[in-house]
Each structure stands twice: as structure tokens, then as C-alpha cells.
Design an enzyme around this catalytic site. Sequence first.
Site, PDB file in Angstrom:
ATOM      1  N   HIS A 125      28.017  23.681  45.234  1.00  0.00           N
ATOM      2  CA  HIS A 125      27.716  23.764  46.342  1.00  0.00           C
ATOM      3  C   HIS A 125      27.185  22.343  46.638  1.00  0.00           C
ATOM      4  O   HIS A 125      26.108  22.326  47.540  1.00  0.00           O
ATOM      5  CB  HIS A 125      27.143  24.872  47.858  1.00  0.00           C
ATOM      6  CG  HIS A 125      27.902  25.468  48.160  1.00  0.00           C
ATOM      7  ND1 HIS A 125      27.639  26.215  49.563  1.00  0.00           N
ATOM      8  CD2 HIS A 125      29.043  25.670  48.205  1.00  0.00           C
ATOM      9  CE1 HIS A 125      28.741  26.749  50.088  1.00  0.00           C
ATOM     10  NE2 HIS A 125      29.737  26.462  49.578  1.00  0.00           N
ATOM     11  N   HIS A 184      38.793  19.691  46.994  1.00  0.00           N
ATOM     12  CA  HIS A 184      38.814  20.598  46.694  1.00  0.00           C
ATOM     13  C   HIS A 184      39.546  22.231  46.173  1.00  0.00           C
ATOM     14  O   HIS A 184      39.610  23.024  45.027  1.00  0.00           O
ATOM     15  CB  HIS A 184      37.512  21.409  47.808  1.00  0.00           C
ATOM     16  CG  HIS A 184      36.609  23.095  47.157  1.00  0.00           C
ATOM     17  ND1 HIS A 184      35.650  22.658  46.682  1.00  0.00           N
ATOM     18  CD2 HIS A 184      36.526  23.977  47.703  1.00  0.00           C
ATOM     19  CE1 HIS A 184      35.198  23.977  46.686  1.00  0.00           C
ATOM     20  NE2 HIS A 184      35.967  25.073  47.209  1.00  0.00           N
TER      21      HIS A 184
HETATM   22  N1  LIG Z   1      37.061  23.049  35.678  1.00  0.00           N
HETATM   23  C1  LIG Z   1      37.917  23.994  35.836  1.00  0.00           C
HETATM   24  N2  LIG Z   1      38.626  24.550  34.434  1.00  0.00           N
HETATM   25  C2  LIG Z   1      39.620  25.529  34.409  1.00  0.00           C
HETATM   26  N3  LIG Z   1      39.683  26.936  35.640  1.00  0.00           N
HETATM   27  C3  LIG Z   1      39.068  25.634  37.016  1.00  0.00           C
HETATM   28  C4  LIG Z   1      38.408  24.459  36.179  1.00  0.00           C
HETATM   29  N4  LIG Z   1      37.990  25.002  38.119  1.00  0.00           N
HETATM   30  C5  LIG Z   1      39.024  25.460  38.893  1.00  0.00           C
HETATM   31  N5  LIG Z   1      39.240  26.371  37.698  1.00  0.00           N
HETATM   32  C6  LIG Z   1      40.469  27.323  38.438  1.00  0.00           C
HETATM   33  O1  LIG Z   1      41.053  26.588  39.493  1.00  0.00           O
HETATM   34  C7  LIG Z   1      41.528  27.667  40.405  1.00  0.00           C
HETATM   35  C8  LIG Z   1      40.777  27.411  41.927  1.00  0.00           C
HETATM   36  O2  LIG Z   1      39.200  27.116  41.379  1.00  0.00           O
HETATM   37  P1  LIG Z   1      38.222  27.274  42.832  1.00  0.00           P
HETATM   38  O3  LIG Z   1      39.008  27.018  44.026  1.00  0.00           O
HETATM   39  O4  LIG Z   1      36.964  27.106  42.541  1.00  0.00           O
HETATM   40  O5  LIG Z   1      39.107  29.153  43.017  1.00  0.00           O
HETATM   41  P2  LIG Z   1      37.897  29.150  44.330  1.00  0.00           P
HETATM   42  O6  LIG Z   1      39.081  29.772  45.340  1.00  0.00           O
HETATM   43  O7  LIG Z   1      36.812  30.949  44.008  1.00  0.00           O
HETATM   44  O8  LIG Z   1      36.690  28.504  44.259  1.00  0.00           O
HETATM   45  C9  LIG Z   1      39.740  28.912  39.481  1.00  0.00           C
HETATM   46  O9  LIG Z   1      40.632  30.162  39.759  1.00  0.00           O
HETATM   47  C10 LIG Z   1      38.976  28.149  38.907  1.00  0.00           C
HETATM   48  O10 LIG Z   1      39.310  29.263  37.391  1.00  0.00           O
END
Ligand SMILES: Nc1ncnc2c1ncn2[C@@H]1O[C@H](COP(=O)(O)OP(=O)(O)O)[C@@H](O)[C@H]1O
Lengths: 234, 774, 85, 85
Positions: free
Chosen positions: B106, B60
Site C-alpha cells: 500500500h 496493479h
Molecule cells: N511477485 C509475484 N510473484 C508471484 N505471484 C504474484 C506476484 N505478484 C502477484 N502475484 C499473484 O498474482 C495474483 C494477483 O495478485 P494481486 O492482484 O496482488 O492479488 P489481490 O487481488 O489479492 O491484490 C495473486 O495470486 C498473486 O499471488
Amino acid sequence: MKVGIVRFPGSNCDEDAYHAVVDHLGADAVFCWHKDHDLQGADLVILPGGFSYGDYLRPGAIARFSPIMQEVIAHAHRGAPVLAICNGFQIACEAGLLPGALLRNDHLKFICEQVHLRVESIGTRFTSRYHIDQVITVPVAHGDGRYTADANVLERLEGEAHVVFRYVDASGHVTDAANPNGSVRNIAGVRNAHGNVLGMMPHPERAVDVALGSDDGLPLLHSIADSLMAEVSA
Amino acid sequence: MSTSTTASQVLPRPGDPEITPALIKEHGITPSEYERVVEMLGRAPTFTEVGIVSALWSEHCSYKHSRPLLRTLPTEAPWVLQGPGENAGVIAVKDGIAVAFKVESHNHPSAVEPYQGAATGVGGILRDVFTMGARPIALLNSLRFGPLTSPRVRYLFAGVVKGIGDYGNCVGVPTVGGEVVFDPSYEGNPLVNAMCVGVLREEELIRAVAEGVGNPIIAVGARTGRDGIHGASFASEDLSEESESKRPRVQVGDPFTEKLLLEASLELIRSGHIVAIQDMGAAGLTSSSAEMAARGDVGVTIDMLKVPVREEGMTPYEILLSESQERMLVVAHRGREAEVAEILARWDLEAAVIGEVIAEPVYRVTEGDRVVAEFPGTRLVTDCPTYTIDAVESPVLAAARARNPHDVAPLPQEDNPIWTLEQLLASPTIASKAWVWRQYDSMVRTNTLVGPGSDAAVIRLRGTDAGVALCIDGNGRYVALDPRVGGRIAVCEAARNVACTGARPRAITNNLNFGNPTRPEVYFQLSQAVAGMGEACRTLETPVTGGNVSLYNENPQGAIHPTPTIGMVGVLDSLSHVTPSAFQSVGDSIVLLGENTDELGASEYLQHIHGLAIGAPPACDPVEERRLIDALLSAIHAGTVRSAHDCSDGGLAVALAECAMMRRDQQFGFEVDLTHWSELPLRALLFGEAQGRVVVSTVAPDRVCAIAAEHGVPARVIGRVLPAADGIEMLVGDVSARLKLPALARAFHDTISDIMNGAASAASGAAPDSLTNS
Amino acid sequence: MTRYRVAVEIVPRRGLLDPQGKAVADALHSLGFSTVGDVRVGRHLVLDTDAASADAAQAEVRRMCEQLLANPVTEDFHIGVAERA
Amino acid sequence: MTRYRVAVEIVPRRGLLDPQGKAVADALHSLGFSTVGDVRVGRHLVLDTDAASADAAQAEVRRMCEQLLANPVTEDFHIGVAERA
Ligand SMILES: Nc1ncnc2c1ncn2[C@@H]1O[C@H](COP(=O)(O)OP(=O)(O)O)[C@@H](O)[C@H]1O
Ligand SMILES: [Mg+2]
């Protein structure tokens, strides 16, 4: 006219009320912070919609004790106008500014949609710009909008024309299907005996622009402005 | 605090469990990953450090199986102000106004506790957006469930919808759109993706980058309790019987505190007293502090004894991994602590300085004077391994794709196409979702020009005459049967939906909901789908500004349909171009943009009428989609279009029926003559899901066709809009089908509410409603 | 002063429609609990408070109910015995 | 079969956040009830059900709690004695 819009923690229709009053009615508006004791010389006080204190315990139960409410109650007792919308209506009932109470919708769900209201009384400072039995379109958005009051209160409300709006169908008939929350006698809005406090679950401040689905709420705001003008010139 | 450059003494705390292979495994850390940790530290990690690694190196937080694929996605365009890597992406709109947006899943929490799981999902995505300095103006959600015939599914569905509604309604952000799909593949593993969009002035953009040695690190908002400890790694495991034992770990949302946090955070950001702010989301304090430090390439030290806690006796391990909601981590300018505290106090929020930015390149956690965890530099974040798996397509799915839909014998009742149409309109996946969105406040903030129920929502931006069009879309069945094509379609359909409102598609956020990536056939789906998405995004010039990855979406029956959901943001330069989906007036001509084909594969028709997920999904050529969108937008800008609605689930017949009656209060009839395509198999023509088609109603059919021709897009007048009383008539060669509207309208409007309000109340109404006391 | 724990039950006034109770009853029926009759749903609060005696604690909680915890228009309340927390 | 009345108390599980309880505690404090400590807000149900004995009634209500009334993930429940309705 100067409008004081009360801001409780959890209010979320305060800005909508501000835009309705300033952008569409052309009046002045100020926000009144719940911790203050100052209505900043407002002629009209609006208790806006939202979820003051998260609606925890009962909608309006906690907000009613905010410092600013002492001033709002004094303002009302002076006979000055108070418009209590949605959560504001719940707060006004809890504060004893209006009779009755608002309970969980009979279907137990939050409901957001445009509804039809019938104007039941135009002899108020809130409805003079409508005509009697006029059917207007205004949205509701609430989970606890089921108006209730005990039998004698209801008799008085009806007898003295304190019921201002009722939920009706498009052709103006009071039906169960047109009642979005199970309110007794389809009551959507009531006023106090003195006629200066109006409480309603529907959102007139959301009905000020046809682009948003309706501008049937504007005459309500104009009616209040008229009544204040009349007082000044009187 | 210490600024010595020699690594501090890190000793196990009394009472810490001993570090055994079993404990390492239990934390989801592989032996080789453990090797890395030991090498990084030059010693064995303490229990606290194991917890930190397990959180930050969980799928995650680390994206270890997806990052190499995500890197292939286009992320740039002149209007992109912030791409992937921050809490949310940001694009410029007009006159210095920009929008921030992001989607978050979620899924697993919602499978365990639908109400709180969905509610806290909304809370998290709201925080991701307002920590960019943007005021949230819209929420959307994309949901997947098993068939509504199961009581458990009805319970999940009702609980998730109520959780999303109660949270967004309370915070005062309108929920303006979304999608809900019911399919056997999601039984036991529902998908709950929430998207938030916020508005800001370009100069207000703030990034979650820690900097400035000596700057204080402040914990803001709710106190830290033992909520959802290991939620992050929880979200990276298959849903299995074991998850049961994790049940007490669900988190409880407090939308009231969120609202205060929202107002206070925006005030803090505008005040200039702070350097950076980030949500304590997945893996809580650990990931927020480590990520902010890594982005700024600085060291940090935080003291667990200074973190305000809700329960006594919490260990550093618990404090670091807690996922208590409605908390933020703020880096303030040194010396502004008092100002920051004052702003928060106005909003009745707690704040405590828990650490500071340090020159020394370490990530250090203390408990008073005792150092309980320390990692060199930012390696905790940067050293997480990434994995690429050999991709192999599942032979079962390949075989399913190879099947010819025309070998499926029609049911006798299908002799009457109206019967089939009625069945499809009553399929919960196609039927009106009004039962859902009536529970969402879609109007608060009074900017919702087009709310739920259309192809996309339109929100006006005060202070400009511009607006944004928003939608979230995805079709897992397409991706299952052909991930490459399915990935393309997901993006193209989202773009089409946005264009139908008169908006130019500008950028996407996306949520990749897939199974266990270490299985070659799942990795195949993931890699192919991302490739397909990238192709479409490049051609349509809709870069990816962010998103989220949710893997291990499996249940005892196996993997879900691989489901990328695409959150699309389109821009309307002028609100005069806003175009509805539904027919507007009697007598208007109906024009079909795009071409009908013989493509029945992977359709809702096969799924709903025959219970089959087979055949190849319709072909999707992003270049043609681009032409279609350009043609549609020129026609709209030329003022020739009264309504526009794209053909998707259920094909042309369903699209036409929707145009006629999607609005309960304003219905129409219509007559169409499709004889031009009479050589196509009837059910492919009516119910096939050929891409690149839009149903337009217009007073100027010739202009519309001419404009389409200029863009090389097929266009043909197929009929006209009639009064509702005339019902609908479809003519194909010698086949003619007529029907009065009421029956169809009932099928479309009442199906879901009938199911949910009917006998189902056991699983729907009562339980979730009695969960909330307000 | 001693710390007491006092439970309060707040129930919708008899005669008022209780849709939540009805929904629960319906749900129980459709789950096969056919013997269930009337169901009422109210609030259950547990308060810790410091007081000189159990009676004092109860009296204090009564004032809380009258001022805030119960709505006199629609609800009745019942205060349980005060136990040492 | 006799008709019994059974009361059930359902409270948020200890350790889980109880935003409502916190809001009520804060409100009581600002109303001057300074001695109030922790407040938990749950639900109070009263069910009428037919059963052969008081124990049978309680057992039946326990099943109702497990299957529907209480959320196994977030709530604990306590069943009162069954009294003849
Ligand atoms: N499928 C995806 N395509 C492009 N960027 C992604 C994708 N999944 C996650 N990211 C980027 O990776 C970073 C970390 O994601 P995430 O852990 O979901 O952020 P958060 O801490 O808000 O949950 C974020 O900037 C998100 O935009
Ligand atoms: Mg569409």
C-alpha cells in the site's frame, strides 16, 4: 467450575481466555453471546479483552449496553465472581461494576509488553494463591489503560485495600518508569467493595505458559477455582 | 435475467462524459489498448466500460509489465497446495494443517495518508487470507522511509506504524515481525508492504472461482461509497504533484467491521452454503466479479441498483470502481440465500444479492433493465496486453558498482572500531525497532513463541507440536547495485533468518517494489531481480506461492531503490527445536558458521558512515546458502545450538553485538578472537556483509563444527559469552577493542525512540494520534 | 416532526490530565507557534434527530449524552443549539 | 498582545466513511433513540493563544489547522470566534 466467557462484537481475547481456562486450568468454559440473556449457568464470568464495538466513542461505552450485560450485572450483584480483563475492565467501569475509568495512555500510544505487577492484597478470591507483595510478570496490550478515579474514590480504594495489582519494577518498587500508561498511583487492577469483581488491564490469560513468557497468571485462575470450591463445600 | 446469446444493446447513460482521446489517456489506457477494446467490443466503449477497462488493465490488477517475468519463478513443490493466481498461496504443514500467506503493498496510499493508507493495507491482506478459508494468525510488515531527520518522514513513519498497529490490534491478529529501513532513496515514496499468514485444515481450502449457472452473487459487508475511486490506477502512476489532486480519494478503514467480516466469512465457508468468496480489493467490485468469473470461465451479470450504497446518486461507474473497504463478494449456492443472510445478520453485516452466474459467456453490468457495460466472455481479464521492455542497465549504477570501497578513506575516528560499531548500532536501519513493535499487539491468540526482535517470528499451531517461522526481508541497495545478486540475497537472507529459529524454509510470497517499468533501466532491474530470486528459490526449494507487484514507485527525485521484499514461511516439525537469536548463558562458546571475506561493497557501513551506496554487493551462492541452512538445522536438531543469529546489515561486529544485547532485560558480554582473519582489511572483516554467515552459541562447539564439516560448511570457534558486566572484547591480531555494554546498548535500544519522542513530536506523536478518537 | 441538527462538545473534565492536548501544544510549539498556551482536546459530535421542536431536540440529545455519549466520571458535555437540518 | 481562546471543530470530510459515527448511531438506535439519523464524530479543540487582535488569533489558529491540527486529506475544520481568555 464452569466459566462463561462473554463474546462481544470485537472481542478478540475470548479464545485466549478459553484456552487458559480449559487447557491450563482444566475447567469447563462456554461462550456467552452478547445478544443473548443466558450465562449458561456459569460460576465465573470473564469479560475478555479486545475492541468491543471497535472501541468507538470510548472503550466499553457501547458494549456496556449489550443484552448479556444485564445478566452479568445481575450475576455480580448476586456476589458471584466476574473477572474483567483489559477491554473487559473498561466495560466493567462503564457499566458501574467497578469505580473509576480508563483513559488514553499518557504517551498516547498502544503498548504491548511484559510488565511487573505487585500483588497488593491476597485477601481476595482472585489472589489467595499469591503471597503479599509478590512480584509477577504479566503482559499488557492496550491503548487506553490509564486508570483514573476521583480523590475520594481513590481514598476508599486504598483505605479498604481494593487496589489488587500495581505496576512496579522488577524489584517491586512503584516507579514512574514501571508505569506503562500513566495510571494514577500505578494502579493496574482493582476490585469492587464486595470483592467479587476484579478488573485489570494486564492479561493473566496470556500468562499461563512459560513458553509464552510467563505462567504467573495461573495462580489467579486457581484462586478463583479455590474460592468457588470453598463456597460449594461451605 | 436475460440469457439471450446476442450481445445486448449498450447505450451511453445520460450525463456520461463523451469518450475523447483525452479521457482515454486520463484513464491510463494507451491508444493501442483502446484499439483492442474497440475490437473486443465491436464498438466504442461507454464511459462505464472505459472505467472498467482502466481498472482491470491497470498495472496493479493486470501485471502487464511483470507477468511474463513472474512466469519464470518456480511455483511448485509437494507441500504447495495453492500457488500464484488465488487470493493467497497455501502450503501443507503437518497433520492436515496448512497455512495460507500473502504480501500486499500500500505504498502510494500511505505516501498520501500514512495512517489510513497503512491501515487499509493491513485490512486488504487480512481479507486475502481469510477468503481462502484460513484464520489469520500473524501479520508482518516491511517498511521503507527516507531519513528520520526529515519531519515529513517522521510523520509518515509514525502514521504508518500507528495505522498498522491500530488495525491489526483491533482485529486481534498479532503483528509478530517485519523490517524497517531508512534510506534517502525512499524519500517521498515510502514502501508499506503487509504480509498475513493464516491457518486452515487442508479440506477447508476454498478458491475464488465462480461457478454454477443460476448461483446468486452477493455483496457483503460495508456499503459502497465514493472511496478511493481509481485507487487501482492511482497505484500504477508515478507519485507526482497530480497525485495531490487525488487526495480525497483515500480510503478509510474500519477494523471493527473487518473483525465481523472475518468471523462471518469463516462461518460462511465452513457452512457449505457458498461456492466462492473474494475480497473487493483493488478496483473493488469490478475486479472481484470479473476475476471470479474468469477463473470459473463463466458469465456473470450484476445490477448496480442492487448494490447497497452509502451515498445518494452514485453512478454505475462509481459503484464499480469504488474501493470502499471491508466488502466481500460471495457466490452462494442457489437457494441458500436465506441461510447466508442469516449468518451475516448474526454478525450485524449487510448482504444483498446483486447478480448471478449465467450460462451466456459475457461479463454484464446492468442498471435495472438498462445494460451499462458488457464484455464478451472473460476477455476483459484475458485480453489485457503484456509488455516486455528492452532492458538496459543504468550506466550510473553500473559505475557505482564498479567503485572500490577500499578507495573510500576511513574517517579519523574509525581508528577505534568501537566508534564505528557504536555508529552503526545507532543507525536507524540497524537500531532496535522496539519503538515500532511495542505499538503492535504481538501476543494476542497466545501462540507467539518468538515475537518481534529476532531473526524470524515463531508461531505455534494449536493441535500439533509444529510451528511456523515467519520473516520478511529485502535489501534495496543490493538490488540497485546488482539486481541479479540482490534478488538472490533477498531470498537467501529470508531463508537464513527462518533457519536460525530452527525452521526449514518452505515457500515464499514476495512484493516487487520497483520504479516505472517502461524505463529500460528499471525494467533491467525488475527482470534481473526476478531472475536472481528464481535461482535462489529453485536451489533452496522455496517456491513462490504468490505476491504482489508495485511499480511506478518514483518521486520527483527519481526512482526508489528497486526493492523486492520476500515473505518467507518456514516449518518447525517439533517445537523443541525453537532457537532464539540472542545469547543464552555465560560460558557458552561462540561459533561462526560460514566464511569472512573482503566484501565491503553496498554495505550499511558505507551508507551510514560515508553516505555512499557503492561497490558490488557481497557474492551470494544459493548452493552454499543451502549447505549452511542444512548444517545449521542439523546442529539445531542435534540439540547442540543455544542461539543462532545471521550476519546481515552491519556485518559480523553488529551481529555479535546484537546477540549480546538485543534483549534489554537479559544482556551478555562476549570476547572474540578474529586473528585467523587478520589478513582481511579490518573494516571488511568487522562490518562487511559477506553472505552465508551465522553466529551460533553452543555448549558443544566441537559437535557444531563437526556437523558443519559434514555439510562442507566452514565453522570456527571465535570466542565465548561473558557476563554483561565484562562488556565486549574483540581481538584481531594486535588490534584489540574493548567496551562496556551500556554505551552500545543505549545506541542500539534508544536511537529511534529518542528521535521519535524527542523534538520530533510535531511530526510524530500529535498528528497521527489526534487522527484517532477512540 | 422536524429534522434538527445538534452539535455536542465533550471535553475532558478540567483538572484531569489531557495528554492529547499537551501533545498538540508541544507539537504546535515545535512548529513555531510560540504564542500557544493551553490546549484541550475533546470530541465533537454532530447528530441529526427528528423532534417536535428545537427544545425537544436538545432535551433528547441531553438524554443521549447522559446515557451514552459522555462519561460522567471524566467528561463534561455542552450541547449546541438545535438547527433545522 | 492579548490572550484569546479559540475553539476548533474538526470533522471527517463528508463522503468519507465515519465508522465511529456509524457505531454511535447504531448504539443510540438500540438504546431506543429511534429518531436519530446521521451521526458524525470529530474532534473539538480549545486553544489559548496570544495575539494582537481577535482576527489575528483566528488567522493564527487557521494556520495551525492547516499545518497540523486537521488532516488535509480526510478532515474539514471550522474555527469559532476568538474570545478573550
Ligand atoms: N511477485 C509475484 N510473484 C508471484 N505471484 C504474484 C506476484 N505478484 C502477484 N502475484 C499473484 O498474482 C495474483 C494477483 O495478485 P494481486 O492482484 O496482488 O492479488 P489481490 O487481488 O489479492 O491484490 C495473486 O495470486 C498473486 O499471488
Ligand atoms: Mg537476520
